[in-house]
Design a protein around this motif. Sequence first.
Motif, PDB file in Angstrom:
ATOM      1  N   ALA A 130     -13.171   7.941   9.450  1.00  0.00           N
ATOM      2  CA  ALA A 130     -12.108   8.611   9.170  1.00  0.00           C
ATOM      3  C   ALA A 130     -10.878   7.943   8.792  1.00  0.00           C
ATOM      4  CB  ALA A 130     -11.879   9.998  10.061  1.00  0.00           C
ATOM      5  N   GLY A 131     -10.619   7.176   9.792  1.00  0.00           N
ATOM      6  CA  GLY A 131      -9.530   6.097   9.719  1.00  0.00           C
ATOM      7  C   GLY A 131      -9.441   5.561   8.394  1.00  0.00           C
ATOM      8  N   LEU A 132     -10.486   4.687   8.140  1.00  0.00           N
ATOM      9  CA  LEU A 132     -10.549   3.817   6.891  1.00  0.00           C
ATOM     10  C   LEU A 132     -10.180   4.984   5.691  1.00  0.00           C
ATOM     11  CD1 LEU A 132     -13.567   1.838   7.641  1.00  0.00           C
ATOM     12  CD2 LEU A 132     -11.151   1.007   7.509  1.00  0.00           C
ATOM     13  N   ASP A 133     -10.592   6.150   5.777  1.00  0.00           N
ATOM     14  CA  ASP A 133     -10.378   7.097   4.664  1.00  0.00           C
ATOM     15  C   ASP A 133      -9.010   7.803   4.545  1.00  0.00           C
ATOM     16  OD1 ASP A 133     -10.141   9.921   3.553  1.00  0.00           O
ATOM     17  OD2 ASP A 133     -12.270   9.696   3.375  1.00  0.00           O
ATOM     18  N   VAL A 134      -8.481   7.786   5.724  1.00  0.00           N
ATOM     19  CA  VAL A 134      -7.253   8.261   5.595  1.00  0.00           C
ATOM     20  C   VAL A 134      -6.138   7.071   5.336  1.00  0.00           C
ATOM     21  CG1 VAL A 134      -5.190   9.116   6.810  1.00  0.00           C
ATOM     22  CG2 VAL A 134      -7.541  10.042   7.187  1.00  0.00           C
ATOM     23  N   ALA A 135      -6.260   5.825   5.733  1.00  0.00           N
ATOM     24  CA  ALA A 135      -5.535   4.788   5.401  1.00  0.00           C
ATOM     25  C   ALA A 135      -5.647   4.287   3.722  1.00  0.00           C
ATOM     26  CB  ALA A 135      -6.237   3.476   6.146  1.00  0.00           C
ATOM     27  N   SER A 136      -6.692   4.925   3.321  1.00  0.00           N
ATOM     28  CA  SER A 136      -7.101   4.567   1.863  1.00  0.00           C
ATOM     29  C   SER A 136      -5.986   5.379   1.083  1.00  0.00           C
ATOM     30  CB  SER A 136      -8.561   4.686   1.242  1.00  0.00           C
ATOM     31  OG  SER A 136      -9.311   3.807   1.854  1.00  0.00           O
ATOM     32  N   MET A 137      -5.588   6.682   1.522  1.00  0.00           N
ATOM     33  CA  MET A 137      -4.846   7.395   0.853  1.00  0.00           C
ATOM     34  C   MET A 137      -3.352   7.904   1.244  1.00  0.00           C
ATOM     35  SD  MET A 137      -7.205   8.368  -1.674  1.00  0.00           S
ATOM     36  CE  MET A 137      -6.322  10.066  -2.217  1.00  0.00           C
ATOM     37  N   ALA A 138      -2.956   7.187   2.347  1.00  0.00           N
ATOM     38  CA  ALA A 138      -1.838   7.317   3.079  1.00  0.00           C
ATOM     39  C   ALA A 138      -0.711   7.415   2.178  1.00  0.00           C
ATOM     40  CB  ALA A 138      -1.920   6.488   4.310  1.00  0.00           C
ATOM     41  N   ARG A 139      -0.587   6.380   1.250  1.00  0.00           N
ATOM     42  CA  ARG A 139       0.773   6.079   0.463  1.00  0.00           C
ATOM     43  C   ARG A 139       1.011   7.402  -0.419  1.00  0.00           C
ATOM     44  NH1 ARG A 139       2.947   1.000   0.079  1.00  0.00           N
ATOM     45  NH2 ARG A 139       2.543   0.029   1.834  1.00  0.00           N
ATOM     46  N   THR A 140       0.087   8.087  -0.667  1.00  0.00           N
ATOM     47  CA  THR A 140       0.280   9.192  -1.835  1.00  0.00           C
ATOM     48  C   THR A 140      -0.169  10.626  -1.091  1.00  0.00           C
ATOM     49  OG1 THR A 140      -1.688   8.803  -2.891  1.00  0.00           O
ATOM     50  CG2 THR A 140       0.370   7.615  -3.693  1.00  0.00           C
ATOM     51  N   SER A 141      -0.890  10.629  -0.296  1.00  0.00           N
ATOM     52  CA  SER A 141      -1.719  11.942   0.191  1.00  0.00           C
ATOM     53  C   SER A 141      -1.518  12.263   1.685  1.00  0.00           C
ATOM     54  CB  SER A 141      -3.046  11.768  -0.182  1.00  0.00           C
ATOM     55  OG  SER A 141      -3.794  13.050   0.128  1.00  0.00           O
ATOM     56  N   THR A 142      -2.569  12.164   2.368  1.00  0.00           N
ATOM     57  CA  THR A 142      -2.760  12.618   3.774  1.00  0.00           C
ATOM     58  C   THR A 142      -1.887  11.223   4.714  1.00  0.00           C
ATOM     59  OG1 THR A 142      -4.416  13.864   3.610  1.00  0.00           O
ATOM     60  CG2 THR A 142      -4.149  13.440   5.773  1.00  0.00           C
ATOM     61  N   LYS A 143      -1.208  11.679   5.558  1.00  0.00           N
ATOM     62  CA  LYS A 143      -0.622  10.592   6.630  1.00  0.00           C
ATOM     63  C   LYS A 143      -1.290  10.901   7.903  1.00  0.00           C
ATOM     64  CE  LYS A 143       3.403   9.246   4.007  1.00  0.00           C
ATOM     65  NZ  LYS A 143       2.836   7.806   3.873  1.00  0.00           N
ATOM     66  N   ILE A 144      -1.902  12.155   8.285  1.00  0.00           N
ATOM     67  CA  ILE A 144      -1.946  12.635   9.652  1.00  0.00           C
ATOM     68  C   ILE A 144      -3.443  12.983   9.368  1.00  0.00           C
ATOM     69  CG2 ILE A 144      -1.666  13.808  11.772  1.00  0.00           C
ATOM     70  CD1 ILE A 144       0.661  12.105  10.935  1.00  0.00           C
TER      71      ILE A 144
END
Length: 418
Positions: free
Chosen positions: A169-183
């Motif tokens: 899940a961490g890899l998933d969120v890190a992929s989208m953090a700049r423009t989407s989910t950060k938490i």
Amino acid sequence: MAANLFYAQSGGVTAVINTTACGVIQAAREHGDVIGKVFAGRNGILGALHEDLIDTSLESDAAIAALRHTPGGAFGSCRYKLKGLEESRAQYERLIEVFRAHDIRWFLYNGGNDSMDTAWKVSQIAEKLHYPLTCVGIPKTVDNDLVETDNCPGFGSVAKYVAVSMMEAGLDVASMARTSTKIFVMEVMGRHAGWITAAAGLAARTPAEAPHILLFPEIPFDEAAFLARVDACVREHDFCAIAVSEGLRGSDGRLLAESGTRDAFGHAQLGGVGQQIAELIKTKLGHKYHWALPDYLQRSGRHIASGTDAQQAYALGRRAVELAIEGRNAVMPAIVRLSDTPYAWKIDVAQLQDVANREKMMPRHFISDDGFGITDACRKYLQPLIEGEDYPPYVNGLPAYVSLKNESVPRTLPPFAG
């Protein structure tokens, strides 16, 4: 003539409780000159109270062997706590009545703190009633909170599941953090002890990797300090991943997620603290979030079970039978760690009266000074418990799990009215 053995499963099931059942039944079959049949309680101790026994001798060797890689509770479990001997003497006398009617001389109870208490009390009442019964508790709990044993079967597999889930899940969120989910917040099991939360921390091999924050039941929740840490994490890494125990408490000692209802053991029903934490971050810091509740998935994920866990669960089941045959009454086979590297362990024997109704919390030196992470000592303890793979066989892309016939033993007694 060989007497019979009664085995039952209790409390929340695990990925490897049936592995223990496999060890029990296979060991008992190897001692056919001493043990006649293994009767399993349908739905735990309730099966004994209501004379609802399952005749495992009607299952094939292949079916019993398949239990070793099948999750859930093959005979049904229960959350049912017997009260004190004087308070509920009729229930204990009923158990002995059922055991006497079916020539049961060994009682093996596979469960956690409350189950060890039940096995201990049954041993006491059998002695008072002069019935020759040997009681052995077999440890099982994903919470890893039994005392007198280094770790508990069921925990290693949950630990592996949450660590892998957090890593992915961490890899998933890190992929989208700049423009989407950060938490990302993952709520894991653990009412009083934070062992499963700590296990999620194994996924973070560097400060930049998930999880960045762990919230333990042993550490009172400090909202200001927590939000400051989240803010700093997002600024440094673009996102923040958090693992939180369902039993997180505030500075006043109250559970943040207590619903007001209680289970059959009298424990508060919990749920939703992950969402509370995520919404707190949204309200105070404005970050978009996702939160996850693995719930039963974390304890039933046999496809990703720990090899260490499966090996120990099976060995403890076999050893419990040996202890019963030896007449070791009111005891529990327990794991003793011999070394961390290489990992080595053995099985010792604990007294049920020393285990019953006690809980093993996370030691403070396993938790970082700031209360938001795990220490190297904790990693050293946890790491061997998640190692090794023990995959079930697959058919058509899915695990090949077994379903037993679970045929009943004919009843001979009047229904239990208690």
